[in-house]
Motif scaffolding. Sequence first.
Motif, PDB file in Angstrom:
ATOM      1  N   SER A  44      11.792   7.911   0.120  1.00  0.00           N
ATOM      2  CA  SER A  44      12.985   7.698   0.946  1.00  0.00           C
ATOM      3  C   SER A  44      12.746   6.726   2.101  1.00  0.00           C
ATOM      4  N   ARG A  46      10.467   4.062   1.854  1.00  0.00           N
ATOM      5  CA  ARG A  46       9.863   2.818   1.346  1.00  0.00           C
ATOM      6  C   ARG A  46      10.852   2.086   0.457  1.00  0.00           C
ATOM      7  N   GLN A  47      10.819   0.789   0.565  1.00  0.00           N
ATOM      8  CA  GLN A  47      11.616  -0.068  -0.314  1.00  0.00           C
ATOM      9  C   GLN A  47      10.769  -1.264  -0.715  1.00  0.00           C
ATOM     10  N   ARG A  49      11.046  -5.298  -1.452  1.00  0.00           N
ATOM     11  CA  ARG A  49      11.943  -6.426  -1.210  1.00  0.00           C
ATOM     12  C   ARG A  49      11.232  -7.694  -1.671  1.00  0.00           C
TER      13      ARG A  49
END
Length: 145
Positions: A44, A46-47, A49
Amino acid sequence: MALSRDAILGAVDVQTEKVPVKEWGDDVIVRGLTGEELDAYQASIRQLRPRLDGKGMEPVMIHDNMRAKLLVKCLVDEAGERLFTDKDVAALGAKNGKVLDRLYDVAAALSGLSEEEQEEMEGNSDPAESAGSTSSSPDESSTAP
């Protein structure tokens, strides 16, 4: 003799710690996350890109209310039931930052977040250095539920 499947699954290994919070007028109970909960929490915040140089993807940390996101999962009552739901993140995030930070440190340690991972989440290290880190923290000050 090695542990059996039943012995492992029957072990009570999620730890709790009672923490005094004078700002709130009493103690709170902080519970460490289970493996499943820890994975969900980490996902939740961490992403991936696109890299600025256009060469692949890079991990980034989402810092918005990250302390409250952990604490809504870790603050429990005497029976071990969560005090908050995930919908309470914004409300809990509006509480005193110093208190949240203190409770976050306890919850992170009980949940096995490594110091490197905590530093990364708090913006004190390079995400590339610790993006794969999953080592656990010592739990010397905690007590069993």
